[in-house]
Design a protein around this motif. Sequence first.
Motif, PDB file in Angstrom:
ATOM      1  N   LEU B   6       1.526  -7.601   4.654  1.00  0.00           N
ATOM      2  CA  LEU B   6       1.233  -6.448   3.748  1.00  0.00           C
ATOM      3  C   LEU B   6       0.213  -6.284   4.065  1.00  0.00           C
ATOM      4  O   LEU B   6      -1.252  -7.482   4.224  1.00  0.00           O
ATOM      5  CB  LEU B   6       0.668  -6.926   2.256  1.00  0.00           C
ATOM      6  CG  LEU B   6       2.345  -7.436   1.962  1.00  0.00           C
ATOM      7  CD1 LEU B   6       2.609  -7.415   1.028  1.00  0.00           C
ATOM      8  CD2 LEU B   6       3.497  -5.507   2.191  1.00  0.00           C
ATOM      9  N   LEU B  10      -2.210  -4.091  -0.315  1.00  0.00           N
ATOM     10  CA  LEU B  10      -1.004  -3.952  -1.273  1.00  0.00           C
ATOM     11  C   LEU B  10      -0.897  -5.382  -1.670  1.00  0.00           C
ATOM     12  O   LEU B  10      -0.888  -6.298  -0.949  1.00  0.00           O
ATOM     13  CB  LEU B  10       0.115  -3.676  -0.440  1.00  0.00           C
ATOM     14  CG  LEU B  10      -0.231  -2.160  -0.343  1.00  0.00           C
ATOM     15  CD1 LEU B  10       1.109  -2.164   0.389  1.00  0.00           C
ATOM     16  CD2 LEU B  10      -0.381  -1.306  -1.126  1.00  0.00           C
ATOM     17  N   GLY B 351       9.123  -4.760  -3.526  1.00  0.00           N
ATOM     18  CA  GLY B 351       8.307  -4.100  -3.387  1.00  0.00           C
ATOM     19  C   GLY B 351       6.296  -4.202  -3.133  1.00  0.00           C
ATOM     20  O   GLY B 351       6.390  -5.123  -3.060  1.00  0.00           O
ATOM     21  N   VAL B 352       5.763  -3.286  -3.084  1.00  0.00           N
ATOM     22  CA  VAL B 352       4.459  -4.034  -3.039  1.00  0.00           C
ATOM     23  C   VAL B 352       3.953  -3.142  -4.195  1.00  0.00           C
ATOM     24  O   VAL B 352       4.131  -2.410  -5.227  1.00  0.00           O
ATOM     25  CB  VAL B 352       3.830  -3.120  -1.842  1.00  0.00           C
ATOM     26  CG1 VAL B 352       4.440  -3.392  -0.908  1.00  0.00           C
ATOM     27  CG2 VAL B 352       4.359  -1.265  -2.172  1.00  0.00           C
ATOM     28  N   LEU B 353       2.569  -3.912  -5.131  1.00  0.00           N
ATOM     29  CA  LEU B 353       1.705  -3.593  -5.295  1.00  0.00           C
ATOM     30  C   LEU B 353       0.650  -2.771  -5.191  1.00  0.00           C
ATOM     31  O   LEU B 353      -0.632  -3.290  -4.656  1.00  0.00           O
ATOM     32  CB  LEU B 353       1.576  -4.672  -6.291  1.00  0.00           C
ATOM     33  CG  LEU B 353       3.065  -5.627  -7.362  1.00  0.00           C
ATOM     34  CD1 LEU B 353       2.297  -6.320  -7.940  1.00  0.00           C
ATOM     35  CD2 LEU B 353       3.023  -4.544  -8.529  1.00  0.00           C
ATOM     36  N   VAL B 354      -0.153  -1.594  -5.512  1.00  0.00           N
ATOM     37  CA  VAL B 354      -1.689  -1.260  -5.001  1.00  0.00           C
ATOM     38  C   VAL B 354      -2.925  -1.829  -6.134  1.00  0.00           C
ATOM     39  O   VAL B 354      -2.198  -2.101  -6.863  1.00  0.00           O
ATOM     40  CB  VAL B 354      -1.793   0.497  -5.551  1.00  0.00           C
ATOM     41  CG1 VAL B 354      -0.756   1.035  -4.833  1.00  0.00           C
ATOM     42  CG2 VAL B 354      -1.690   0.817  -7.345  1.00  0.00           C
ATOM     43  N   GLU B 357      -2.753  -2.108  -9.732  1.00  0.00           N
ATOM     44  CA  GLU B 357      -0.864  -3.125 -10.598  1.00  0.00           C
ATOM     45  C   GLU B 357      -0.855  -4.706 -10.103  1.00  0.00           C
ATOM     46  O   GLU B 357      -0.302  -4.857 -10.298  1.00  0.00           O
ATOM     47  CB  GLU B 357      -0.654  -2.408  -9.591  1.00  0.00           C
ATOM     48  CG  GLU B 357       0.647  -0.982 -10.026  1.00  0.00           C
ATOM     49  CD  GLU B 357       1.593  -0.306  -9.127  1.00  0.00           C
ATOM     50  OE1 GLU B 357       2.497   0.073  -9.594  1.00  0.00           O
ATOM     51  OE2 GLU B 357       1.151  -0.835  -7.812  1.00  0.00           O
TER      52      GLU B 357
ATOM     53  N   ARG C  80       8.789   3.100  -1.277  1.00  0.00           N
ATOM     54  CA  ARG C  80       8.696   2.528  -0.758  1.00  0.00           C
ATOM     55  C   ARG C  80       8.030   1.377  -1.294  1.00  0.00           C
ATOM     56  O   ARG C  80       7.442   0.109  -1.623  1.00  0.00           O
ATOM     57  CB  ARG C  80       8.522   2.093   1.154  1.00  0.00           C
ATOM     58  CG  ARG C  80       9.281   2.708   1.896  1.00  0.00           C
ATOM     59  CD  ARG C  80      10.366   1.772   1.984  1.00  0.00           C
ATOM     60  NE  ARG C  80       9.345   0.277   2.500  1.00  0.00           N
ATOM     61  CZ  ARG C  80       8.897   0.179   3.760  1.00  0.00           C
ATOM     62  NH1 ARG C  80       9.078   1.213   4.521  1.00  0.00           N
ATOM     63  NH2 ARG C  80       8.321  -0.545   3.998  1.00  0.00           N
ATOM     64  N   HIS C  81       7.224   1.947  -2.843  1.00  0.00           N
ATOM     65  CA  HIS C  81       6.906   1.370  -3.859  1.00  0.00           C
ATOM     66  C   HIS C  81       7.232   0.522  -4.662  1.00  0.00           C
ATOM     67  O   HIS C  81       7.312  -1.168  -4.285  1.00  0.00           O
ATOM     68  CB  HIS C  81       5.459   1.926  -4.361  1.00  0.00           C
ATOM     69  CG  HIS C  81       5.222   1.861  -5.663  1.00  0.00           C
ATOM     70  ND1 HIS C  81       4.569   2.508  -6.214  1.00  0.00           N
ATOM     71  CD2 HIS C  81       3.774   1.068  -5.320  1.00  0.00           C
ATOM     72  CE1 HIS C  81       3.916   2.029  -7.801  1.00  0.00           C
ATOM     73  NE2 HIS C  81       3.204   1.171  -6.847  1.00  0.00           N
ATOM     74  N   ARG C  82       7.444   0.309  -5.717  1.00  0.00           N
ATOM     75  CA  ARG C  82       8.320  -0.601  -6.474  1.00  0.00           C
ATOM     76  C   ARG C  82      10.375   0.050  -6.499  1.00  0.00           C
ATOM     77  O   ARG C  82      10.456  -0.473  -7.487  1.00  0.00           O
ATOM     78  CB  ARG C  82       7.697   0.151  -7.988  1.00  0.00           C
ATOM     79  CG  ARG C  82       6.211  -0.071  -7.910  1.00  0.00           C
ATOM     80  CD  ARG C  82       6.108  -1.329  -8.532  1.00  0.00           C
ATOM     81  NE  ARG C  82       6.524  -1.813 -10.177  1.00  0.00           N
ATOM     82  CZ  ARG C  82       6.029  -1.298 -10.876  1.00  0.00           C
ATOM     83  NH1 ARG C  82       5.004  -0.231 -10.471  1.00  0.00           N
ATOM     84  NH2 ARG C  82       6.353  -1.252 -11.822  1.00  0.00           N
ATOM     85  N   GLY C  83      10.366   0.773  -5.633  1.00  0.00           N
ATOM     86  CA  GLY C  83      11.996   1.068  -5.048  1.00  0.00           C
ATOM     87  C   GLY C  83      12.782   2.246  -6.593  1.00  0.00           C
ATOM     88  O   GLY C  83      14.283   1.487  -6.429  1.00  0.00           O
ATOM     89  N   MET C 122      -6.454   3.029  -0.106  1.00  0.00           N
ATOM     90  CA  MET C 122      -5.916   2.359   0.340  1.00  0.00           C
ATOM     91  C   MET C 122      -5.713   2.634   2.036  1.00  0.00           C
ATOM     92  O   MET C 122      -4.489   2.716   1.769  1.00  0.00           O
ATOM     93  CB  MET C 122      -4.738   2.398  -0.098  1.00  0.00           C
ATOM     94  CG  MET C 122      -4.462   2.064  -1.811  1.00  0.00           C
ATOM     95  SD  MET C 122      -3.083   1.695  -2.340  1.00  0.00           S
ATOM     96  CE  MET C 122      -2.685   3.532  -3.273  1.00  0.00           C
ATOM     97  N   VAL C 125      -3.114   1.178   4.188  1.00  0.00           N
ATOM     98  CA  VAL C 125      -1.639   1.536   3.732  1.00  0.00           C
ATOM     99  C   VAL C 125      -1.518   2.286   5.305  1.00  0.00           C
ATOM    100  O   VAL C 125      -1.158   4.072   4.783  1.00  0.00           O
ATOM    101  CB  VAL C 125      -1.253   2.182   2.736  1.00  0.00           C
ATOM    102  CG1 VAL C 125       0.399   2.742   2.493  1.00  0.00           C
ATOM    103  CG2 VAL C 125      -1.701   0.717   1.422  1.00  0.00           C
ATOM    104  N   TYR C 130       4.946   2.676   5.769  1.00  0.00           N
ATOM    105  CA  TYR C 130       5.112   2.430   4.485  1.00  0.00           C
ATOM    106  C   TYR C 130       6.147   3.903   4.070  1.00  0.00           C
ATOM    107  O   TYR C 130       6.212   4.696   2.867  1.00  0.00           O
ATOM    108  CB  TYR C 130       3.866   2.669   3.286  1.00  0.00           C
ATOM    109  CG  TYR C 130       3.913   1.200   3.241  1.00  0.00           C
ATOM    110  CD1 TYR C 130       4.396   0.375   2.359  1.00  0.00           C
ATOM    111  CD2 TYR C 130       2.588   0.413   4.599  1.00  0.00           C
ATOM    112  CE1 TYR C 130       4.235  -1.100   2.643  1.00  0.00           C
ATOM    113  CE2 TYR C 130       2.927  -0.664   4.129  1.00  0.00           C
ATOM    114  CZ  TYR C 130       3.453  -1.420   3.381  1.00  0.00           C
ATOM    115  OH  TYR C 130       3.281  -2.993   3.362  1.00  0.00           O
TER     116      TYR C 130
END
Lengths: 373, 373, 373
Positions: B6, B10, B351-354, B357, C80-83, C122, C125, C130
Amino acid sequence: MTTTELPESLISTLPGHFYTDPQIFALEQAKIFEDMWFCAIRSSDIPTPGSFRTVQVGSESILISRSRKGEVRAFFNICRHRGAKLCTEAAGEVARAFQCPYHAWTYDLDGKLIAAPNLTKMPDVDRVEYGLRKVHLREWLGYVWVSLADEPPSFEGTVLQEVVDRLGEVANLDHYQVDTLSVGRRIVYDVQANWKLIIENFMECYHCATIHPELTEVLPEFADGYAAQFFVNHGADFAQDVKGFTVDGSEGLEVLPGIDPDQDRKYYAITVKPQVFINMVPDHIIFHRMYPMAADRTIVECDWLYLPSVVEQGKDVSKSVELFDRVNRQDFDACERCQPAMSSRVYRDGGVLVPSEHHIGLFHDWLQNKIQA
Amino acid sequence: MTTTELPESLISTLPGHFYTDPQIFALEQAKIFEDMWFCAIRSSDIPTPGSFRTVQVGSESILISRSRKGEVRAFFNICRHRGAKLCTEAAGEVARAFQCPYHAWTYDLDGKLIAAPNLTKMPDVDRVEYGLRKVHLREWLGYVWVSLADEPPSFEGTVLQEVVDRLGEVANLDHYQVDTLSVGRRIVYDVQANWKLIIENFMECYHCATIHPELTEVLPEFADGYAAQFFVNHGADFAQDVKGFTVDGSEGLEVLPGIDPDQDRKYYAITVKPQVFINMVPDHIIFHRMYPMAADRTIVECDWLYLPSVVEQGKDVSKSVELFDRVNRQDFDACERCQPAMSSRVYRDGGVLVPSEHHIGLFHDWLQNKIQA
Amino acid sequence: MTTTELPESLISTLPGHFYTDPQIFALEQAKIFEDMWFCAIRSSDIPTPGSFRTVQVGSESILISRSRKGEVRAFFNICRHRGAKLCTEAAGEVARAFQCPYHAWTYDLDGKLIAAPNLTKMPDVDRVEYGLRKVHLREWLGYVWVSLADEPPSFEGTVLQEVVDRLGEVANLDHYQVDTLSVGRRIVYDVQANWKLIIENFMECYHCATIHPELTEVLPEFADGYAAQFFVNHGADFAQDVKGFTVDGSEGLEVLPGIDPDQDRKYYAITVKPQVFINMVPDHIIFHRMYPMAADRTIVECDWLYLPSVVEQGKDVSKSVELFDRVNRQDFDACERCQPAMSSRVYRDGGVLVPSEHHIGLFHDWLQNKIQA
């Protein structure tokens, strides 16, 4: 809580997961309901050659029918070719054969494969070997009992022995001539509870004073909490002011002619493991069959049986039906109330049985033996 | 995709199966909801001796009632004899005892076994030992918190510590005198999503600009995506033109008298793991309790609490209720939208956390520790 | 019963648990439906850039759409972030991007991540990395075929080879110009049976005489029980008095211009494993796609394809649709009748295949190889 910690007045029930675990239920289906003698239908449900019933026995659908000679036959309800269900209705009638509606494989009323498209080009297909798979059966008390086992247990050593254990001898049941009676009423109950909760309920009367006001009115000794089943050949006396086994104590119907004078004005109950309860009163028989469907669901079919003349003449049986229909509903409500708690940590090691319930422990021992075997 | 790949912006969420696997859910029930302090009911839900509520805590039905002295008591809702569910209603009232409707075992309001048929003939049955199984409880903020553990964790070290972590000191919550308030409205939501999706949603405000137009209107800084919870004791300022915490920014109700001047015109939010969210605004408290029912289903009960005078005088609270009711529905819709994807191969490693988050990662660490323990 | 005991006329089917076991179904999803080429939608279902369909392929929700250049694209339907599920509708249209309704992560029609709150902060990323997870696709016969595999199998070696095996060469299908046709009718069937029962049914005609009276009226040789699929490039002749492939033998519609004279007045059928059946008649194509949903549930979507002029002019296609709609319902009823018996002890080792069904054994071999791999 373990059994060793219990005070002497109490013994333990089965652990809670016995009433909820699908794996234990699968074992019970395989080793008890499919293997032992299972009371499937009343013989009069299939009055003529070609009339049939389909019933669930354990996990299997069983087709029970009458041959051209009028003999009862039982088969797995499944075509030997590609597995289609032969009869999808619960009851019906065929003229002279069962024909699979998928590829027209056709079996006579004895189960023999008698026709199929191109069958003559397959002379090596044995008509008996590829006939319907037969199921062992016995007729007794006017009911068809089946066993899916290759080698069923002794009928005498199991079913009849239960009667001996309870009544001292089979003759005490024979007096009622149950096979000659007619079905005056049939009620089907769909109970959201494990079948063993229903058996345990039927085996004890400790609950009678609490949930069966009508029944204890007719049978006063039930208020003391001792089940009729507790003593060999004990019948519970009707209350003095009661005329019959009816919801209001009013007069019953014609007394069954064969019963012993000792059996008049008395109530007897027998549990025939694994799925039959029989109640005997002077003028009728109440006959329950359980069909366990899932760990938490049991269908109970209950017949009220009277002298054929009572049924033919359309006499009013509602007062006697209502009494035990109420008892059934009261009991099944109680069982449904227990089912959800079977998975509680408080019931992990089971609950307790008071002295008047201790004989239920024998049922638990029997069950554990059966599924370990 | 593994965590090591990652980019720095993230971090990873939990793997998808944490939100779907019945075995992980069972572990969470046993090690989190049944073991920790669980906020079960509002104390005012059982106003008088004998009034009761039944609630599901983890996998268990718990009976919470008030004793003759007016003290709160909590028990497993199951008869010690044969396991019948004692109270089947969600709420009700008894005169002075709980009587099992199966065999009439009877327990006083402190849970002691006080009567049963033939109990006098079983002198070795200890009335306390065979009383209802007790559950530990604490009252705080006007709610009853229970723990089914034999030895519950420290209330101060868990529940209160969450408040300290968020607000710096418990006093900052005490000012609201939550225990003295009255329930002005209660709404129950049945959410088809794992409880952790709901917690994660509550913990971050990165979604606020997208799904909460009414909320960001009242709290403009939420449009930036930083949750109030992100900084210790930070409260989000009301917009300048906003008069109260209402759906249209109109005037709120009477300000809670105890709050600090710093707390006026501000919104605070606390997550009290595992199942409570508290929102504090000057004139009311929004108090959420989650009841996890299955890996993919959570019931959320939300109370809007106001000064007793507001409720007694029947003042119109609908503008403030509507604001957070909308927020709740927006959030729960989003959670339900995530649930089905938890079983996708794309979400296998999570998934991913920005950055805004990233603090949710602490919740994930906490959870993994809990269920491994 | 074991295979070695069978008479020469018979070979065994798969054991019953292949049709009921959730673990085998999960293997089939992973190794067959998600890995092989899966016929997902008709290309004309997404006519313009931004129009989309979502379909279930194996256990995954797949989003199929058209790019700004008009090219078909397929993605996993998951942010792709939190599903969150990106598109919840089965069909729809977006202007120029897919925006996740939870946190507004936004993807262009090629799947690239083009916007998200704070995304500019970001920079590490990667917008492609992503972006939406892509799915391999091929267009053929006017349908979009997808494979979720990282390295899909050869389209020529699998899908096209099935056509070669059946018709001798792909050209014999090309004549029908299936990609140029229009959907005149689409019917969706929800079948309570394992997908393999449906394939096996489609592969044999031993049942035709029994359950398809209308079909055998049109194709008399089907009464003999040999499927068109039994011989390479064999087409079944229409009955002499039949004018078209319609429910009553009445005239059909305009003949497809490209077909070979040999192909007129003939019916061909192809099974394209794992989930497509194609029927070719002179004036239309009947195209089935199966969507296996559970071990005991399969959704079948069937298109009737005609010359565009037929559809544009609103000509009456009901007589041809009704013929195969009846055939489908007759077949699916039969499959549903087999499903419950798959768990019977009588079917533990499977049923039997007669000589005209023996080629189904190849399908069983293929399946066992696939899920063992």
